[in-house]
Design an enzyme around this catalytic site. Structure first.
Site, mmCIF file in Angstrom:
data_model
loop_
_atom_site.group_PDB
_atom_site.id
_atom_site.type_symbol
_atom_site.label_atom_id
_atom_site.label_comp_id
_atom_site.label_asym_id
_atom_site.label_seq_id
_atom_site.Cartn_x
_atom_site.Cartn_y
_atom_site.Cartn_z
ATOM 1 N N GLU A 104 0.777 -1.226 0.049
ATOM 2 C CA GLU A 104 -0.080 0.014 -0.038
ATOM 3 C C GLU A 104 0.848 1.165 0.029
ATOM 4 O OE1 GLU A 104 -2.951 0.205 3.260
ATOM 5 O OE2 GLU A 104 -3.710 1.847 2.650
ATOM 6 N N ASN A 114 -12.075 -0.963 -1.033
ATOM 7 C CA ASN A 114 -11.454 -1.425 0.228
ATOM 8 C C ASN A 114 -12.192 -1.048 1.587
ATOM 9 O OD1 ASN A 114 -8.870 -2.286 1.493
ATOM 10 N ND2 ASN A 114 -9.214 -0.545 2.493
ATOM 11 N N GLU A 115 -12.386 -2.323 2.384
ATOM 12 C CA GLU A 115 -13.193 -2.022 3.511
ATOM 13 C C GLU A 115 -14.288 -1.109 3.370
ATOM 14 O OE1 GLU A 115 -10.230 -1.773 6.679
ATOM 15 O OE2 GLU A 115 -9.650 -3.740 6.282
ATOM 16 N N GLU A 161 -6.082 -9.506 3.353
ATOM 17 C CA GLU A 161 -5.459 -8.778 4.390
ATOM 18 C C GLU A 161 -5.613 -9.699 5.334
ATOM 19 O OE1 GLU A 161 -5.930 -4.676 5.299
ATOM 20 O OE2 GLU A 161 -6.532 -3.928 3.528
HETATM 21 O O1 AHR Z 1 -3.123 -2.947 5.878
HETATM 22 C C1 AHR Z 1 -3.479 -1.790 6.846
HETATM 23 C C2 AHR Z 1 -4.641 -1.530 6.862
HETATM 24 O O2 AHR Z 1 -5.542 -2.242 7.337
HETATM 25 C C3 AHR Z 1 -5.312 -1.244 5.349
HETATM 26 O O3 AHR Z 1 -4.961 0.001 4.699
HETATM 27 C C4 AHR Z 1 -6.783 -1.210 5.588
HETATM 28 O O4 AHR Z 1 -7.436 -1.954 4.533
HETATM 29 C C5 AHR Z 1 -6.874 -2.393 6.874
HETATM 30 O O5 AHR Z 1 -7.741 -1.541 7.685
#
Ligand code: AHR
Length: 499
Positions: free
Chosen positions: A29, A174-175, A294
């Site tokens: 990231e 994402n999330e 993740e």
């Molecule tokens: O991996 C770190 C963070 O954890 C990521 O940016 C997010 O998707 C998750 O909350």
């Protein structure tokens, strides 16, 4: 300490699934020093002509990473992909509200694609469905995957990439269930958006696969109704549903911490159940599989991160220094993922370099954290077919329920004629003698037993002492009259390979 006894049972014909190699993927990231100083740092003797760190590339190749998720993470939900292409000196510096830093965009899409080639890996690209929508989603697939003759594909060519990047796997945001996420949405809002984004992206390139956001953890109040609603909305265009989880030993209770993969296992079972529930509702043959994109241990850096100054460039952020017990849990989490290889087709250790990562760098070098080893062993030796692996062993009480002292999974590779056992002994005091009937594998002998153990569960590797926690090869196991007898020391990660 006396050796306790356990038994593993397998049948050569009773298979869980072929291991999809993408289960050994990782994640980079734009966060902290993952990109800048991690994989890219101009001017260092170890960096190549493009500023890519060759020491990191060597370790990435060693650990074996088939796929890397990029560019976020929370970062992606406020990111304009267009900022990351074109002449680097013209790219805008932007604030990244997710992590409170400045992103210079000096390293962008083309640089990342160049890095994946040099690192021997492939991209899994996440689009922004937080602050942006289907127009940007359409445009980036055109930019990356259309050969030429259109605005965005020609822009890519003008920017130096004649051939399409041909990105096969796309994360739809994402999330999006998390209130911390920029552009956070309800399940219905997100499900509709994911459906339309996936649809238009597949209109541009029908051969791509899409991952829709599941919950960012099993503890989320909207879990698992989030999964059900997102799939109700987006089933036709979704191929995989994502799961995320991180564990920490915040109250310093090692047995409880080491039992955390029970929670991961339950999380996977629940998400599979929801996917199959929606499949039944939809009366379809299409099956949704899981992308555990993740997973890791994450807690060591929490206090340090609270003190960070805002709006600086690539600070030391989320730099967990992993100890030996973290490596044991990572080993158990890998075993859990493999035991669900029939449904978990993609999994990304989050992340790869510097940020909650197996690889650390400084201006003077790169080294392996403790968690590097179980991941590398699984990635390089865990190929083939997962066998249904029953483990008969004592359990202990934990906050996640009864925890077996031994986690194990067995993988056969008929082509290369190997049988590989991954096993963690979570007993902090007792070694185990573990037996397994291998009469169906006549002629196989013990090729090697790789062992990682340490008297101190808090032991870490550092740049000054990079080999403090590292695997060794032992010769303790035997096969006698068709019974394999393995000796697993107290608190240990083990790889036993027969061939
Ligand atoms: O991996 C770190 C963070 O954890 C990521 O940016 C997010 O998707 C998750 O909350």
């Amino acid at each position: 300490m006396t050796e306790k006894k356990a038994r593993i049972s397998i049948d050569r014909e009773i298979e869980v699934s072929v291991v999809d190699e993408r289960i050994y993927s990782s994640f980079i990231e734009h966060l902290g020093r993952a990109v800048y100083e991690g994989i890219y740092q101009k001017g260092l003797p170890v960096s190549d002509e493009d500023g890519l760190r060759e020491d990191t590339i060597r370790l990435v190749r060693e650990i074996g990473v088939p796929l890397v998720r990029y560019p976020g993470g929370n970062f992606v939900s406020g990111f304009n992909w267009e900022d990351s292409v074109g002449p680097a000196e013209l790219r805008p510096h932007r604030i990244d509200p997710a992590w409170g830093v400045i992103e210079t965009n000096e390293f962008g899409l083309h640089e990342f694609m160049n890095w994946t080639k040099k690192a021997g890996t492939k991209p899994m690209y996440a689009i922004n469905l937080g602050t942006r929508g289907i127009e940007a989603a359409r445009a980036i697939v055109e930019y990356c995957n259309v050969k030429g003759g259109s605005y965005y594909s020609d822009l890519r060519r003008k920017n130096g990439a004649e051939d399409p990047f041909d990105i096969r796997l796309w994360c739809l945001g994402n999330e999006m269930d998390g209130p911390w996420q920029m552009g956070h949405k309800t399940a219905t809002e997100y499900g509709r958006l994911a459906a339309e984004a996936g649809r238009i992206m597949k209109m541009v390139d029908p051969s791509i696969e899409c991952v829709a956001c599941g919950s960012s953890g099993s503890g989320m109040p909207t879990f698992p109704s989030w999964e059900a609603e997102v799939l109700m909305q987006s089933y036709d265009t979704t191929d995989y549903l994502s799961l995320h989880t991180y564990y920490g030993n915040r109250d310093n209770n090692t047995p409880d911490f080491l039992a955390s993969n029970i929670d991961m296992d339950q999380f996977i079972r629940s998400v599979v159940a929801v996917c199959d529930y929606v499949k039944a509702v939809k009366r379809t043959d299409k099956q949704i599989n899981l992308s555990f994109d993740e997973w890791n241990v994450w807690y060591h850096s929490e206090e340090a991160d609270k003190k960070l100054e805002k709006w600086v460039q690539h600070p030391h952020q989320l730099e967990d220094i992993y100890n030996f017990e973290d490596a044991l849990l990572v080993g158990s989490m890998l075993i859990t993922l493999l035991r669900h290889a029939d449904r978990v087709k993609i999994a990304c250790l989050a992340q790869l370099v510097n940020v909650i990562a197996p690889i650390m760098t400084s201006d003077t070098g790169a080294w392996r954290q403790t968690i590097f080893y179980p991941y590398m062993h699984a990635s390089t030796m865990g190929r083939g077919v997962v066998l249904n692996t029953a483990v008969k062993v004592d359990t202990y009480e934990s906050r996640h329920g009864d925890a077996p002292y031994i986690d194990a999974v067995v993988i056969k590779d008929e082509e290369n004629q190997t049988l590989t056992v991954f096993a963690v002994n979570k007993d902090l005091e007792h070694p185990y003698e573990v037996t397994m009937d291998v009469r169906q594998f006549e002629g196989y002998t013990v090729k090697e037993h790789i062992l990682m153990t340490h008297e101190d569960v808090k032991a870490v590797n550092t740049e000054q002492d990079p080999g403090r926690v590292a695997p060794v090869t032992v010769h303790t196991d035997t096969i006698d009259a068709g019974t394999l007898t393995m000796h697993l020391p107290a608190k240990s990660w083990n790889v036993i390979q027969l061939s």
